[in-house]
Design a protein around this motif. Structure first.
Motif, PDB file in Angstrom:
ATOM      1  N   ASP A  54      42.668 -53.002 -12.413  1.00  0.00           N
ATOM      2  CA  ASP A  54      41.311 -53.257 -12.895  1.00  0.00           C
ATOM      3  C   ASP A  54      41.072 -52.863 -14.359  1.00  0.00           C
ATOM      4  OD1 ASP A  54      40.148 -54.188 -10.386  1.00  0.00           O
ATOM      5  OD2 ASP A  54      40.375 -52.133  -9.673  1.00  0.00           O
ATOM      6  N   ARG A  55      41.952 -52.061 -14.927  1.00  0.00           N
ATOM      7  CA  ARG A  55      41.669 -51.478 -16.239  1.00  0.00           C
ATOM      8  C   ARG A  55      41.997 -52.454 -17.377  1.00  0.00           C
ATOM      9  NH1 ARG A  55      41.394 -46.259 -18.913  1.00  0.00           N
ATOM     10  NH2 ARG A  55      41.638 -45.099 -16.976  1.00  0.00           N
ATOM     11  N   VAL A  56      41.058 -52.551 -18.306  1.00  0.00           N
ATOM     12  CA  VAL A  56      41.255 -53.336 -19.526  1.00  0.00           C
ATOM     13  C   VAL A  56      41.651 -52.370 -20.636  1.00  0.00           C
ATOM     14  CG1 VAL A  56      40.164 -54.903 -21.185  1.00  0.00           C
ATOM     15  CG2 VAL A  56      39.452 -54.942 -18.780  1.00  0.00           C
ATOM     16  N   ILE A 107      44.880 -55.135 -29.639  1.00  0.00           N
ATOM     17  CA  ILE A 107      44.998 -56.308 -28.771  1.00  0.00           C
ATOM     18  C   ILE A 107      44.255 -56.046 -27.474  1.00  0.00           C
ATOM     19  CG2 ILE A 107      46.649 -57.730 -27.493  1.00  0.00           C
ATOM     20  CD1 ILE A 107      48.774 -56.276 -29.509  1.00  0.00           C
ATOM     21  N   LEU A 108      43.296 -56.904 -27.143  1.00  0.00           N
ATOM     22  CA  LEU A 108      42.634 -56.789 -25.850  1.00  0.00           C
ATOM     23  C   LEU A 108      43.581 -57.294 -24.768  1.00  0.00           C
ATOM     24  CD1 LEU A 108      39.306 -56.458 -24.888  1.00  0.00           C
ATOM     25  CD2 LEU A 108      40.209 -58.482 -23.763  1.00  0.00           C
ATOM     26  N   ASP A 121      44.707 -46.719 -26.617  1.00  0.00           N
ATOM     27  CA  ASP A 121      43.734 -47.632 -26.020  1.00  0.00           C
ATOM     28  C   ASP A 121      42.354 -47.262 -26.518  1.00  0.00           C
ATOM     29  OD1 ASP A 121      42.137 -49.212 -24.322  1.00  0.00           O
ATOM     30  OD2 ASP A 121      42.069 -47.583 -22.854  1.00  0.00           O
ATOM     31  N   SER A 122      41.670 -48.214 -27.157  1.00  0.00           N
ATOM     32  CA  SER A 122      40.318 -47.952 -27.674  1.00  0.00           C
ATOM     33  C   SER A 122      39.283 -48.811 -26.959  1.00  0.00           C
ATOM     34  CB  SER A 122      40.276 -48.215 -29.184  1.00  0.00           C
ATOM     35  OG  SER A 122      40.661 -49.553 -29.458  1.00  0.00           O
ATOM     36  N   PHE A 123      39.584 -49.259 -25.733  1.00  0.00           N
ATOM     37  CA  PHE A 123      38.607 -50.101 -25.022  1.00  0.00           C
ATOM     38  C   PHE A 123      37.376 -49.297 -24.614  1.00  0.00           C
ATOM     39  CE2 PHE A 123      36.857 -52.246 -21.254  1.00  0.00           C
ATOM     40  CZ  PHE A 123      36.613 -53.490 -21.804  1.00  0.00           C
ATOM     41  N   GLY A 124      37.598 -48.100 -24.125  1.00  0.00           N
ATOM     42  CA  GLY A 124      36.480 -47.264 -23.685  1.00  0.00           C
ATOM     43  C   GLY A 124      35.883 -46.473 -24.842  1.00  0.00           C
ATOM     44  N   VAL A 145      38.332 -61.145 -15.803  1.00  0.00           N
ATOM     45  CA  VAL A 145      39.445 -61.894 -16.405  1.00  0.00           C
ATOM     46  C   VAL A 145      39.876 -62.946 -15.391  1.00  0.00           C
ATOM     47  CG1 VAL A 145      41.093 -60.041 -15.764  1.00  0.00           C
ATOM     48  CG2 VAL A 145      41.751 -61.780 -17.450  1.00  0.00           C
ATOM     49  N   MET A 146      39.580 -64.199 -15.704  1.00  0.00           N
ATOM     50  CA  MET A 146      39.835 -65.274 -14.738  1.00  0.00           C
ATOM     51  C   MET A 146      41.252 -65.823 -14.946  1.00  0.00           C
ATOM     52  SD  MET A 146      37.166 -65.119 -12.950  1.00  0.00           S
ATOM     53  CE  MET A 146      37.499 -66.502 -11.857  1.00  0.00           C
TER      54      MET A 146
END
Ligand SMILES: [Cu+2]
Length: 341
Positions: A126-128, A157-158, A179-182, A276-277
Protein backbone atom coordinates in the motif's frame (compact mmCIF):
# COMPACT_ATOMS: atom_id res chain seq x y z
CA UNK A 1 -0.38 -15.20 -18.68
CA UNK A 2 -1.09 -12.62 -16.04
CA UNK A 3 -2.87 -14.95 -13.68
CA UNK A 4 -5.75 -13.92 -11.51
CA UNK A 5 -7.77 -16.48 -9.62
CA UNK A 6 -11.52 -16.34 -10.24
CA UNK A 7 -10.89 -14.68 -13.62
CA UNK A 8 -8.30 -16.75 -15.50
CA UNK A 9 -7.07 -19.61 -13.34
CA UNK A 10 -7.61 -21.50 -10.12
CA UNK A 11 -5.49 -20.86 -7.07
CA UNK A 12 -2.49 -23.16 -6.66
CA UNK A 13 -3.38 -25.05 -3.50
CA UNK A 14 -0.74 -26.32 -1.04
CA UNK A 15 1.16 -29.26 -2.53
CA UNK A 16 -0.19 -28.54 -6.03
CA UNK A 17 1.76 -27.06 -8.94
CA UNK A 18 1.01 -24.93 -11.96
CA UNK A 19 3.15 -24.23 -15.03
CA UNK A 20 3.19 -20.67 -16.29
CA UNK A 21 4.44 -20.55 -19.85
CA UNK A 22 4.81 -17.38 -21.90
CA UNK A 23 7.14 -15.54 -24.25
CA UNK A 24 9.00 -12.44 -23.12
CA UNK A 25 9.07 -10.10 -26.14
CA UNK A 26 9.42 -6.91 -24.07
CA UNK A 27 12.73 -6.21 -22.37
CA UNK A 28 12.51 -4.40 -19.08
CA UNK A 29 11.98 -4.43 -15.34
CA UNK A 30 8.96 -6.43 -14.26
CA UNK A 31 7.97 -8.29 -11.13
CA UNK A 32 5.77 -11.16 -10.02
CA UNK A 33 3.67 -11.77 -6.95
CA UNK A 34 0.80 -13.77 -5.55
CA UNK A 35 -2.58 -12.52 -6.72
CA UNK A 36 -4.50 -14.58 -4.16
CA UNK A 37 -5.19 -12.79 -0.86
CA UNK A 38 -2.44 -10.61 -2.17
CA UNK A 39 -2.68 -7.96 0.56
CA UNK A 40 -1.67 -10.76 2.95
CA UNK A 41 0.65 -12.94 0.86
CA UNK A 42 2.61 -10.09 -0.74
CA UNK A 43 2.96 -8.37 2.62
CA UNK A 44 4.61 -11.60 3.84
CA UNK A 45 7.10 -11.48 0.97
CA UNK A 46 5.56 -13.55 -1.83
CA UNK A 47 6.97 -11.45 -4.67
CA UNK A 48 10.13 -11.04 -6.70
CA UNK A 49 11.82 -9.16 -9.53
CA UNK A 50 11.42 -10.42 -13.11
CA UNK A 51 14.03 -9.00 -15.45
CA UNK A 52 13.94 -9.34 -19.24
CA UNK A 53 17.30 -8.32 -20.70
CA UNK A 54 17.71 -6.33 -23.89
CA UNK A 55 19.28 -8.03 -26.92
CA UNK A 56 21.69 -5.07 -26.95
CA UNK A 57 21.84 -4.01 -23.34
CA UNK A 58 23.43 -0.63 -22.49
CA UNK A 59 27.00 -0.83 -21.20
CA UNK A 60 26.95 -0.59 -17.40
CA UNK A 61 29.26 -1.88 -14.68
CA UNK A 62 26.44 -3.02 -12.39
CA UNK A 63 22.83 -3.99 -12.96
CA UNK A 64 21.14 -3.66 -9.57
CA UNK A 65 17.58 -4.45 -8.51
CA UNK A 66 16.29 -2.30 -5.64
CA UNK A 67 12.91 -3.18 -4.14
CA UNK A 68 11.40 -0.76 -1.63
CA UNK A 69 9.39 -2.80 0.81
CA UNK A 70 7.64 -2.03 4.05
CA UNK A 71 6.39 -4.48 6.62
CA UNK A 72 4.28 -4.11 9.74
CA UNK A 73 6.02 -5.63 12.75
CA UNK A 74 4.56 -6.06 16.22
CA UNK A 75 6.25 -5.10 19.48
CA UNK A 76 8.30 -8.29 19.54
CA UNK A 77 9.58 -7.65 16.02
CA UNK A 78 7.46 -10.35 14.39
CA UNK A 79 5.11 -9.99 11.44
CA UNK A 80 1.97 -8.35 12.82
CA UNK A 81 -0.82 -10.90 12.34
CA UNK A 82 -3.55 -8.43 13.27
CA UNK A 83 -5.21 -6.98 10.19
CA UNK A 84 -7.00 -3.84 11.26
CA UNK A 85 -10.08 -3.52 9.00
CA UNK A 86 -9.97 0.27 9.36
CA UNK A 87 -6.77 0.27 7.31
CA UNK A 88 -8.49 -1.34 4.32
CA UNK A 89 -10.79 1.66 4.01
CA UNK A 90 -8.07 4.31 4.38
CA UNK A 91 -4.45 4.47 3.27
CA UNK A 92 -3.99 0.71 3.61
CA UNK A 93 -1.69 -1.38 5.76
CA UNK A 94 1.37 0.82 6.02
CA UNK A 95 4.41 -0.90 7.49
CA UNK A 96 6.43 0.50 10.36
CA UNK A 97 9.67 -0.93 8.98
CA UNK A 98 10.85 0.24 5.57
CA UNK A 99 13.83 -1.04 3.70
CA UNK A 100 15.53 -1.19 0.31
CA UNK A 101 16.18 -4.79 -0.76
CA UNK A 102 19.28 -4.49 -2.95
CA UNK A 103 20.46 -7.22 -5.30
CA UNK A 104 23.55 -6.61 -7.42
CA UNK A 105 23.68 -9.23 -10.16
CA UNK A 106 27.39 -8.69 -10.78
CA UNK A 107 28.27 -9.45 -7.17
CA UNK A 108 31.10 -6.88 -7.39
CA UNK A 109 31.67 -3.87 -5.17
CA UNK A 110 30.58 -0.55 -6.64
CA UNK A 111 33.39 1.96 -7.20
CA UNK A 112 33.02 5.71 -7.35
CA UNK A 113 32.79 6.45 -11.09
CA UNK A 114 31.12 3.15 -11.99
CA UNK A 115 28.11 3.27 -14.26
CA UNK A 116 25.03 1.68 -12.68
CA UNK A 117 21.67 0.57 -13.90
CA UNK A 118 19.20 0.65 -11.03
CA UNK A 119 15.91 -1.17 -11.41
CA UNK A 120 13.63 0.33 -8.77
CA UNK A 121 10.51 -1.66 -7.89
CA UNK A 122 7.76 -0.95 -5.36
CA UNK A 123 6.34 -4.31 -4.22
CA UNK A 124 4.88 -2.79 -1.03
CA UNK A 125 1.21 -3.55 -0.67
CA UNK A 126 0.00 0.00 0.00
CA UNK A 127 2.89 2.41 0.56
CA UNK A 128 3.75 5.09 -1.99
CA UNK A 129 7.33 6.38 -2.10
CA UNK A 130 8.89 9.48 -3.55
CA UNK A 131 12.36 8.10 -4.02
CA UNK A 132 15.29 10.48 -3.87
CA UNK A 133 18.75 9.30 -4.90
CA UNK A 134 21.95 10.74 -3.58
CA UNK A 135 25.40 9.84 -4.91
CA UNK A 136 24.42 9.26 -8.52
CA UNK A 137 24.44 11.50 -11.60
CA UNK A 138 22.20 10.05 -14.24
CA UNK A 139 18.87 9.81 -15.99
CA UNK A 140 15.53 8.04 -15.70
CA UNK A 141 15.42 5.70 -18.70
CA UNK A 142 12.30 3.53 -18.24
CA UNK A 143 8.97 3.46 -16.39
CA UNK A 144 7.03 0.25 -15.67
CA UNK A 145 9.54 -1.67 -17.80
CA UNK A 146 9.11 0.43 -20.93
CA UNK A 147 11.98 2.62 -22.22
CA UNK A 148 11.39 6.36 -22.35
CA UNK A 149 12.03 7.71 -25.85
CA UNK A 150 13.71 10.67 -24.16
CA UNK A 151 15.46 9.88 -20.86
CA UNK A 152 14.44 12.25 -18.09
CA UNK A 153 16.37 14.33 -15.62
CA UNK A 154 16.94 12.41 -12.41
CA UNK A 155 14.75 13.91 -9.72
CA UNK A 156 12.71 12.32 -6.90
CA UNK A 157 10.57 9.59 -8.44
CA UNK A 158 7.01 8.86 -7.37
CA UNK A 159 6.78 5.09 -7.06
CA UNK A 160 3.32 3.76 -6.17
CA UNK A 161 2.70 0.08 -5.42
CA UNK A 162 3.47 -2.04 -8.47
CA UNK A 163 5.33 0.69 -10.34
CA UNK A 164 8.92 0.38 -11.58
CA UNK A 165 11.57 2.83 -12.72
CA UNK A 166 14.96 2.25 -14.37
CA UNK A 167 17.78 4.70 -13.76
CA UNK A 168 21.22 4.74 -15.37
CA UNK A 169 23.92 6.88 -13.82
CA UNK A 170 27.47 7.22 -12.56
CA UNK A 171 28.26 6.82 -8.87
CA UNK A 172 29.75 9.87 -7.18
CA UNK A 173 29.65 8.33 -3.69
CA UNK A 174 27.53 5.93 -1.66
CA UNK A 175 24.10 5.68 -3.31
CA UNK A 176 21.57 6.69 -0.68
CA UNK A 177 17.83 6.25 -1.13
CA UNK A 178 15.30 8.31 0.75
CA UNK A 179 11.54 8.73 0.66
CA UNK A 180 9.93 12.18 0.83
CA UNK A 181 6.32 11.15 0.10
CA UNK A 182 5.16 11.64 3.68
CA UNK A 183 5.69 14.55 6.03
CA UNK A 184 8.98 13.17 7.27
CA UNK A 185 11.80 12.15 4.99
CA UNK A 186 12.70 8.51 5.58
CA UNK A 187 16.03 6.89 4.89
CA UNK A 188 15.45 3.74 2.82
CA UNK A 189 18.95 2.33 2.57
CA UNK A 190 22.11 2.60 0.54
CA UNK A 191 24.56 0.94 -1.79
CA UNK A 192 28.07 1.15 -0.40
CA UNK A 193 30.93 2.38 -2.58
CA UNK A 194 34.58 1.44 -2.28
CA UNK A 195 37.47 2.71 -4.41
CA UNK A 196 37.15 4.88 -7.48
CA UNK A 197 37.76 5.03 -11.21
CA UNK A 198 37.39 7.50 -14.06
CA UNK A 199 33.68 7.83 -14.88
CA UNK A 200 32.49 6.59 -18.28
CA UNK A 201 32.53 9.27 -20.96
CA UNK A 202 29.72 7.89 -23.07
CA UNK A 203 26.47 9.85 -22.74
CA UNK A 204 23.43 8.13 -21.23
CA UNK A 205 21.06 7.49 -24.10
CA UNK A 206 17.60 5.95 -24.49
CA UNK A 207 17.26 2.20 -24.08
CA UNK A 208 16.45 0.28 -27.28
CA UNK A 209 12.71 0.73 -27.93
CA UNK A 210 10.32 -2.13 -27.28
CA UNK A 211 7.70 -3.08 -29.85
CA UNK A 212 4.76 -0.71 -29.47
CA UNK A 213 1.23 -0.96 -30.84
CA UNK A 214 -0.04 1.85 -33.07
CA UNK A 215 -3.06 3.56 -31.48
CA UNK A 216 -5.99 4.51 -33.71
CA UNK A 217 -8.81 6.91 -33.01
CA UNK A 218 -10.51 5.42 -29.95
CA UNK A 219 -13.17 2.92 -31.01
CA UNK A 220 -14.42 2.87 -27.44
CA UNK A 221 -14.47 5.36 -24.64
CA UNK A 222 -15.31 4.65 -21.04
CA UNK A 223 -15.30 6.35 -17.68
CA UNK A 224 -14.05 4.73 -14.52
CA UNK A 225 -14.97 6.50 -11.30
CA UNK A 226 -13.06 5.63 -8.13
CA UNK A 227 -15.35 5.78 -5.12
CA UNK A 228 -15.68 4.73 -1.52
CA UNK A 229 -13.37 4.55 1.43
CA UNK A 230 -13.87 5.53 5.03
CA UNK A 231 -16.65 8.02 5.58
CA UNK A 232 -18.20 7.72 2.13
CA UNK A 233 -21.59 6.38 1.10
CA UNK A 234 -21.85 2.64 0.58
CA UNK A 235 -21.99 1.07 -2.88
CA UNK A 236 -23.31 -2.06 -4.52
CA UNK A 237 -21.23 -5.13 -3.88
CA UNK A 238 -19.17 -6.43 -1.05
CA UNK A 239 -16.53 -3.97 0.09
CA UNK A 240 -15.72 -0.41 1.04
CA UNK A 241 -14.15 0.76 -2.23
CA UNK A 242 -16.00 0.85 -5.51
CA UNK A 243 -15.50 1.40 -9.22
CA UNK A 244 -18.55 2.84 -11.02
CA UNK A 245 -20.75 2.07 -8.00
CA UNK A 246 -19.77 -1.59 -7.78
CA UNK A 247 -17.50 -2.91 -5.05
CA UNK A 248 -15.74 -6.18 -5.86
CA UNK A 249 -15.28 -7.95 -9.19
CA UNK A 250 -18.53 -7.56 -11.17
CA UNK A 251 -20.04 -10.41 -13.18
CA UNK A 252 -19.94 -8.38 -16.38
CA UNK A 253 -16.75 -6.72 -17.59
CA UNK A 254 -16.32 -2.98 -17.21
CA UNK A 255 -15.40 -2.91 -20.89
CA UNK A 256 -15.70 -5.50 -23.65
CA UNK A 257 -13.97 -4.92 -26.98
CA UNK A 258 -12.83 -6.66 -30.13
CA UNK A 259 -9.12 -7.45 -30.28
CA UNK A 260 -7.17 -4.49 -31.66
CA UNK A 261 -9.62 -1.84 -30.45
CA UNK A 262 -8.10 1.38 -29.18
CA UNK A 263 -9.91 2.49 -26.02
CA UNK A 264 -9.74 5.74 -24.14
CA UNK A 265 -10.60 5.42 -20.47
CA UNK A 266 -11.12 8.44 -18.29
CA UNK A 267 -10.30 7.63 -14.66
CA UNK A 268 -11.61 9.96 -11.97
CA UNK A 269 -10.61 9.67 -8.34
CA UNK A 270 -13.55 10.88 -6.25
CA UNK A 271 -12.20 9.40 -3.03
CA UNK A 272 -10.28 11.04 -0.22
CA UNK A 273 -7.17 8.90 -0.85
CA UNK A 274 -4.68 8.36 -3.66
CA UNK A 275 -4.83 5.19 -5.77
CA UNK A 276 -2.75 3.46 -8.42
CA UNK A 277 -4.78 1.77 -11.14
CA UNK A 278 -3.16 -1.24 -12.78
CA UNK A 279 -4.32 -3.02 -15.95
CA UNK A 280 -3.34 -6.63 -16.55
CA UNK A 281 -2.12 -7.89 -19.92
CA UNK A 282 -1.46 -4.45 -21.42
CA UNK A 283 0.40 -1.21 -21.12
CA UNK A 284 -1.31 2.12 -21.84
CA UNK A 285 -0.37 5.72 -22.51
CA UNK A 286 -1.02 8.26 -19.80
CA UNK A 287 -2.60 11.25 -21.54
CA UNK A 288 -1.95 14.77 -20.33
CA UNK A 289 -4.66 17.45 -20.01
CA UNK A 290 -4.22 18.34 -23.69
CA UNK A 291 -4.64 14.68 -24.70
CA UNK A 292 -0.96 14.25 -25.61
CA UNK A 293 0.47 10.82 -24.93
CA UNK A 294 2.91 10.60 -22.04
CA UNK A 295 4.73 7.52 -20.74
CA UNK A 296 3.58 4.02 -21.68
CA UNK A 297 2.87 2.33 -18.37
CA UNK A 298 0.88 -0.44 -16.74
CA UNK A 299 0.02 1.41 -13.52
CA UNK A 300 -1.10 5.02 -13.17
CA UNK A 301 -1.17 7.06 -9.97
CA UNK A 302 -4.12 9.32 -9.18
CA UNK A 303 -4.07 11.70 -6.28
CA UNK A 304 -7.26 12.64 -4.43
CA UNK A 305 -9.57 14.48 -6.83
CA UNK A 306 -7.36 13.79 -9.82
CA UNK A 307 -8.60 12.70 -13.25
CA UNK A 308 -6.44 11.02 -15.87
CA UNK A 309 -7.27 9.66 -19.28
CA UNK A 310 -5.41 6.65 -20.56
CA UNK A 311 -5.22 5.27 -24.10
CA UNK A 312 -4.86 1.54 -24.56
CA UNK A 313 -4.62 -0.68 -27.62
CA UNK A 314 -6.48 -3.83 -26.55
CA UNK A 315 -4.35 -6.23 -28.57
CA UNK A 316 -4.11 -9.05 -26.03
CA UNK A 317 -7.14 -11.38 -26.05
CA UNK A 318 -8.48 -12.57 -22.74
CA UNK A 319 -10.02 -11.41 -19.48
CA UNK A 320 -7.90 -8.84 -17.71
CA UNK A 321 -8.23 -7.37 -14.27
CA UNK A 322 -8.18 -3.60 -13.78
CA UNK A 323 -7.65 -2.75 -10.12
CA UNK A 324 -6.05 -0.52 -7.57
CA UNK A 325 -2.56 -1.89 -6.85
CA UNK A 326 -2.84 -0.79 -3.26
CA UNK A 327 -3.62 -4.34 -2.34
CA UNK A 328 -5.71 -3.49 0.72
CA UNK A 329 -7.94 -1.43 -1.58
CA UNK A 330 -8.16 -4.24 -4.09
CA UNK A 331 -9.11 -6.68 -1.31
CA UNK A 332 -11.80 -4.28 -0.17
CA UNK A 333 -13.50 -3.98 -3.54
CA UNK A 334 -11.46 -1.76 -5.88
CA UNK A 335 -11.32 -4.16 -8.81
CA UNK A 336 -13.04 -4.71 -12.12
CA UNK A 337 -12.10 -6.38 -15.41
CA UNK A 338 -12.14 -5.97 -19.16
CA UNK A 339 -12.66 -8.54 -21.90
CA UNK A 340 -10.74 -8.46 -25.18
CA UNK A 341 -11.75 -10.59 -28.19
CU1 LIG B 1 -6.48 2.35 -4.02
Amino acid sequence: MDGVNVLTQDVVIPGDSYRYQFGVPDAGTYWYHSHYLSYDQVSRGLFGAFIVEEQNAPAVDHDIVVQFFDVLLDQSGQYDEAFNPAHFATEGRIGNTVTALVFNGTGKTVKRGDRLRLRLINPSIDRVYRVGLDGLIGKIVALDGIPLAHPRTLEPILLAPGQRCDVIGDATGPIRFDDSFGEQTLSLGEIAVSGSREPAKAPITALPANRMPAPKDPGQTAELVLQGGAGSASHNGTGTWALNDVSGLPRRPFLSAAQGTTARISIRNETGFPHVMHLHGHHFWELDAAGEAGPYRDSTYLDTGETRDILVVLDNPGSWMLHCHMLSHQADGMATWIRVG
